[in-house]
Design an enzyme around this catalytic site. Structure first.
Site, PDB file in Angstrom:
ATOM      1  N   ASP A 338     -65.319  16.502  81.300  1.00 23.70           N
ATOM      2  CA  ASP A 338     -66.646  17.085  81.088  1.00 23.70           C
ATOM      3  C   ASP A 338     -66.580  18.115  79.962  1.00 23.70           C
ATOM      4  O   ASP A 338     -65.562  18.269  79.297  1.00 23.70           O
ATOM      5  CB  ASP A 338     -67.137  17.719  82.388  1.00 23.70           C
ATOM      6  CG  ASP A 338     -66.260  18.886  82.810  1.00 23.70           C
ATOM      7  OD1 ASP A 338     -66.798  19.941  83.153  1.00 23.70           O
ATOM      8  OD2 ASP A 338     -65.010  18.738  82.792  1.00 23.70           O
ATOM      9  N   HIS A 669     -60.857   9.117  82.347  1.00 25.04           N
ATOM     10  CA  HIS A 669     -62.211   9.665  82.457  1.00 25.04           C
ATOM     11  C   HIS A 669     -62.426  10.751  81.403  1.00 25.04           C
ATOM     12  O   HIS A 669     -61.819  11.818  81.456  1.00 25.04           O
ATOM     13  CB  HIS A 669     -62.415  10.247  83.860  1.00 25.04           C
ATOM     14  CG  HIS A 669     -63.774  10.809  84.092  1.00 25.04           C
ATOM     15  ND1 HIS A 669     -64.834  10.035  84.518  1.00 25.04           N
ATOM     16  CD2 HIS A 669     -64.262  12.059  83.946  1.00 25.04           C
ATOM     17  CE1 HIS A 669     -65.908  10.793  84.629  1.00 25.04           C
ATOM     18  NE2 HIS A 669     -65.584  12.022  84.293  1.00 25.04           N
ATOM     19  N   ASP A 717     -56.763   2.516  86.529  1.00 25.07           N
ATOM     20  CA  ASP A 717     -57.052   2.890  85.136  1.00 25.07           C
ATOM     21  C   ASP A 717     -58.484   2.512  84.801  1.00 25.07           C
ATOM     22  O   ASP A 717     -58.737   1.501  84.147  1.00 25.07           O
ATOM     23  CB  ASP A 717     -56.057   2.212  84.187  1.00 25.07           C
ATOM     24  CG  ASP A 717     -56.245   2.656  82.745  1.00 25.07           C
ATOM     25  OD1 ASP A 717     -56.821   3.739  82.525  1.00 25.07           O
ATOM     26  OD2 ASP A 717     -55.821   1.918  81.837  1.00 25.07           O
ATOM     27  N   GLU A 726     -58.602  11.084  85.588  1.00 23.86           N
ATOM     28  CA  GLU A 726     -59.112  12.073  84.642  1.00 23.86           C
ATOM     29  C   GLU A 726     -57.973  12.574  83.765  1.00 23.86           C
ATOM     30  O   GLU A 726     -56.791  12.384  84.070  1.00 23.86           O
ATOM     31  CB  GLU A 726     -59.759  13.241  85.395  1.00 23.86           C
ATOM     32  CG  GLU A 726     -60.629  14.118  84.507  1.00 23.86           C
ATOM     33  CD  GLU A 726     -61.519  15.056  85.308  1.00 23.86           C
ATOM     34  OE1 GLU A 726     -62.491  15.570  84.743  1.00 23.86           O
ATOM     35  OE2 GLU A 726     -61.233  15.276  86.491  1.00 23.86           O
TER      36      GLU A 726
END
Length: 864
Positions: A338, A669, A717, A726
């Site tokens: 993020d 991610h 994955d 992540e």
């Protein structure tokens, strides 16, 4: 761990089209799925009006939508039953390639999803099928095709939409490739070399090492190990450490199965050192990422500098009710997948980046040149400062900006975090993030992270930028005073909207870490007493948890610094801290030796946690530090076995580091490194380490695919598996530290032959006497250096088949041709000019040649 990067609408699952084991036989739950009744039963957002074109429902999506849910076509009033399996299928196309999100979810907040997938739709009509199991009862769920998030206008068309119950979800079987598991990058020439073979056979099997041409170079037999509890696989192990010929493209074959190829050599990890550190530049906030440094596909505009639609980090307000000021908190590193920036996670990360450099000032064999000015991918190169410190400064500057200004309530404390008000979708470059940014309340944990890292910063920057060093020291002492004033201001564990909570209900470890760093830097007895009086001091299990250091368990960072960086502890106090390190390292090394896959990680009940790979790496940092302190090869070998695990010698045959190994993770991610969702975007940059197996499988894709997984197999994955896949700054920081350490091992897997012309500080007289099929050897070791040696380790390799059978005046272990000799109780010290002697008997089928290269504590000796 990384921030929870999906919630509510974003709790998505990316699955390949799946076909149920048996066709679903339940009733059709979609009304008018073939659109024979026009648009009856369907709705769309106002900006994307739908119409029937050639028997399909088509919606015109405008240009410039930011998020997938900014344009939707959907149907409501779908009943679902908890525990029931459902098959969803549809045929879709678009006038331009696009990745849509297909959600079956609640029709109102919190929009909880029962199924969510990211589906690639192209110009040719394609049928997509998914099977899922509902977790809750719904009287009126919603099917939503989220079709926004495109810069360009396009038309989306869908047909033959079906949702039926009675489906049997297919069982997910991971592709683990060859059952012969090795380090897919390679092994150091003189280092340990081992692997694992998955087989149901219970008797030893023959292994064959072949070179790239297919020629056999070595053979041996496997050792059956039974069932590995971390994977529930029946395994054998094998060891080919005797083979020391450098080369590329080796393979191991067992019972007709062949491993992935690997290399043997001493220059295998220089690029990993560079790539792992480049990760931080890639993830800088507030600066353009330059194509000249990272390549065109990874270049991007500066994020969060206030250029529309970005609202910027230069004048960020607090959450409502928290404060009435704004702060410039630009810069720093994005935490994970993020766009949040977290002081507690940033703290351990920047500390380990700085420690990667500080080790070169304290460890005898460390090479600071490779971290120096002009050596790494940072825009500040050429400024006379080591590049690794330039990178650390970018984060340290942000950390200090997060402090509450003087005159305000909680002055001197640090805000816990800054991130978006609400979650953003995938994919999204940081410069395209439209969300408002908010400062969250200050916390004691964040404040102590600033105190600790700023203290470390002060001593490292002093030779390079005295003014910045002074700023760091002032911030460190200010933060410490604020933390002492507010010792129990804890982050809210429920503050997880738009970013991770990173709550921590015990900050004793942060107090210990900060006190240690401040004491090392200032020498003040106040901080010494804080260290010595801490209930953690002297408790190895508390300072170094069996499961590893983490952002929430940082005491070990302070102990490692105290053990290695010159400070004013007394000799006895320093000895006690170093024993704390070696005690912990002994435990991790034992875990590694006992593990079928060699991993130095044995959490209680095999509970692999979120970011387990970072826990493995942090245990490796402790082991490597113990090796730096003692020269004991047992610690180095455990580090290298840990690296083997991360690079392919694991139950999934998966290299968890992008760009390294034949079967590497490449769909981690991340909002910009999102090739799996958008083919125009890149995969993660080389040197990015995935979080790894996580038994709690919190994300929907892991819950759907990995239910019932063995602990070390709870990984996939997939870009949507934020709980297992992540990438974060605090996972890449120990990878960079370890890559630097391993690259420094150099020739001999850790034995430094010395610089050309360097005078050896030891002299070894080695004599042998041959009799029948045996021999007797006597060894005298003279300390020709300038300091007394307290503890010693002599190492060498035989050139032939000598096997030691009996030794005196030394503890001797032999692995293949490699020999390690250590002192017994009465001869552990060698004063300057002094000599210790020992001997041994052995057997030999050949000439029993004397070794020509012998090292003392990792340094080459003159051999007579």
């Amino acid at each position: 761990m990384g921030a929870l990067a999906a919630a509510g609408l974003l709790a998505g699952v990316l699955t390949a089209p799946a076909v149920a084991a048996e066709a679903a036989d339940g009733p059709e739950l979609i009304t008018n799925g073939d659109f024979s009744a026009g648009t009856t039963g369907w709705w769309w957002t106002e900006n994307s009006p739908g119409k029937i074109v050639d028997g399909r429902l088509c919606a015109d999506v405008p240009a410039g939508t930011e998020n997938p849910w900014d344009a939707i076509v959907g149907q409501n009033d779908i009943p679902l039953t908890a525990g029931e399996g459902y098959e969803l299928s549809f045929t879709a196309s678009a006038t331009a390639p696009i990745t849509i999100r297909t959600n079956v979810q609640m029709a109102a907040e919190p929009w909880t999803t029962e199924h969510s997938s990211a589906d690639q739709v192209g110009t040719e009509a394609r049928t997509v099928t998914h099977v899922f199991t509902a977790k809750a009862d719904h009287e009126a769920a919603q099917l939503a095709f989220q079709i926004g998030g495109s810069d360009e206008a396009y038309t989306f068309c869908v047909d033959d939409v079906s949702l039926t119950g009675g489906a049997e979800p297919p069982v997910y079987e991971p592709d683990t490739g060859s059952p012969v598991r090795v380090n897919q990058v390679g092994y150091l020439t003189e280092g340990p070399k081992s692997g694992t073979f998955v087989t149901d056979k219970t008797s030893p099997l023959t292994w064959t090492l072949k070179d790239a041409s297919g020629a056999t170079q070595a053979t041996g037999t496997t050792t059956p190990k039974g069932v590995d509890p971390t994977s529930r696989q029946h395994v054998h192990t094998f060891d080919f450490g005797d083979f020391t010929e450098a080369g590329e493209g080796y393979t191991v074959t067992i019972d007709g199965e062949t491993s992935e190829p690997f290399d043997i050599g001493d220059d295998l990890y220089g690029s990993l050192r560079s790539d792992a550190l480049a990760y931080f530049y890639h993830n800088r906030s507030g600066i353009e990422i330059d194509a000249d440094l990272v390549g065109e596909k990874y270049a991007r505009p500066a994020g969060h500098v206030g250029v529309a639609p970005n609202q910027g980090d230069t004048k960020v307000p607090c959450q409502p009710g928290v404060c009435d000021y704004t702060l410039d908190v630009s810069g720093g590193w994005y935490d994970a997948g993020d766009h949040g920036k977290y002081v507690v996670n940033g703290g351990i990360s920047v500390a380990q980046v700085m420690s990667t450099y500080e080790r070169t000032l304290t460890a005898e064999d460390a090479d600071g040149e490779k971290l120096g000015d002009g050596k790494l991918r940072v825009p500040e190169r050429g400024n006379g400062v080591p590049d690794v410190l330039d990178e650390a400064r970018w984060q340290m500057d942000f950390m200090m900006k997060m402090m509450v200004p003087a005159g305000e309530e909680f002055a001197g404390m640090a805000h816990h975090k800054i991130h978006d008000k609400a979650w953003t979708g995938l994919p999204m470059r940081p410069d395209q993030d439209p969300q408002p940014r908010e400062l969250h309340p200050p916390s004691t944990a964040a404040t102590l992270n600033v105190a600790a890292t700023a203290a470390q910063c002060a001593r490292l920057f002093k030779p390079h930028d005295a003014a910045f060093a002074d700023r760091c020291l002032k911030a460190a002492e200010t933060a410490w005073a604020a933390a002492k004033k507010y010792p129990n201001k804890l982050a809210d564990p429920n503050d997880g909207t738009g970013g991770g909570a990173y709550s921590d209900d015990n900050v004793g470890d942060e107090f210990y870490w900060a006190a240690a760093e401040l004491f090392i830097t200032t020498g003040k007895d106040t901080y010494r007493q804080e260290v010595l009086n801490s209930p953690l001091h002297g408790d190895a299990e508390a300072v170094f948890p069996r499961g590893g250091l983490s952002w929430g368990s940082t005491a070990g960072l302070g102990a490692l610094s105290l053990a290695t960086v010159p400070n004013k502890l007394t000799e006895a106090q320093l000895k006690a801290v170093r024993e704390l390190v070696t005690e912990a390292a002994d435990g991790y090394a034992a875990d590694s030796r006992g593990a079928a896959y060699g991993v130095p990680y044995a959490p209680e009940n095999n509970h692999y946690v979120w970011g387990s790979n970072s826990q493995v790496l942090n245990n490796m940092v402790v082991l490597a530090t113990a090796h730096d302190l003692t020269g004991e090869g047992v610690y180095r070998d455990a580090v290298l076995r840990g690296l083997d695990y991360l690079l392919g010698r694991n139950p999934l045959n998966q290299s968890y580091v992008t760009g390294y190994g034949e079967r590497d993770s490449r769909n981690q991610h991340h909002r910009f490194w999102a090739h799996q969702l958008d083919p125009d975007l890149p995969n993660p940059a080389p040197g990015s380490v995935a979080g790894g197996p996580n038994v709690d499988i919190q994300d929907p894709v892991a819950q759907e695919k990995l239910k019932g997984c063995a602990p070390a197999m709870c990984y996939i994955d997939d870009i949507e598996s934020w709980a297992t896949n992540e990438i974060t700054i605090n996972w890449n920081a120990p990878l960079a530290w370890i890559a630097s350490y391993v690259d420094d091992l150099g020739p001999g897997g850790g034995e430094d032959p010395g610089e050309p012309g360097e005078t050896p500080s030891c002299e070894v007289t080695y004599t042998s006497h041959r009799w029948n099929n045996g021999f007797t050897s006597n060894v005298a070791v003279k300390n020709t250096g300038t300091v007394t040696l307290s503890g010693w380790e002599l190492t060498w390799s035989f050139a032939d088949d000598q096997k030691i059978t009996q030794a005196w005046n030394a503890q001797i272990t032999q692995t293949g041709r490699n020999v390690v000799a250590k002192p017994v109780q009465w001869n552990g010290t060698i004063p300057t000019g002094g000599t210790v002697s020992f001997g041994f008997n052995g057997t030999a089928g050949s000439q029993a040649a004397n070794p020509t290269a012998i090292s003392l504590n990792g340094k080459a000796c003159t051999v007579k």
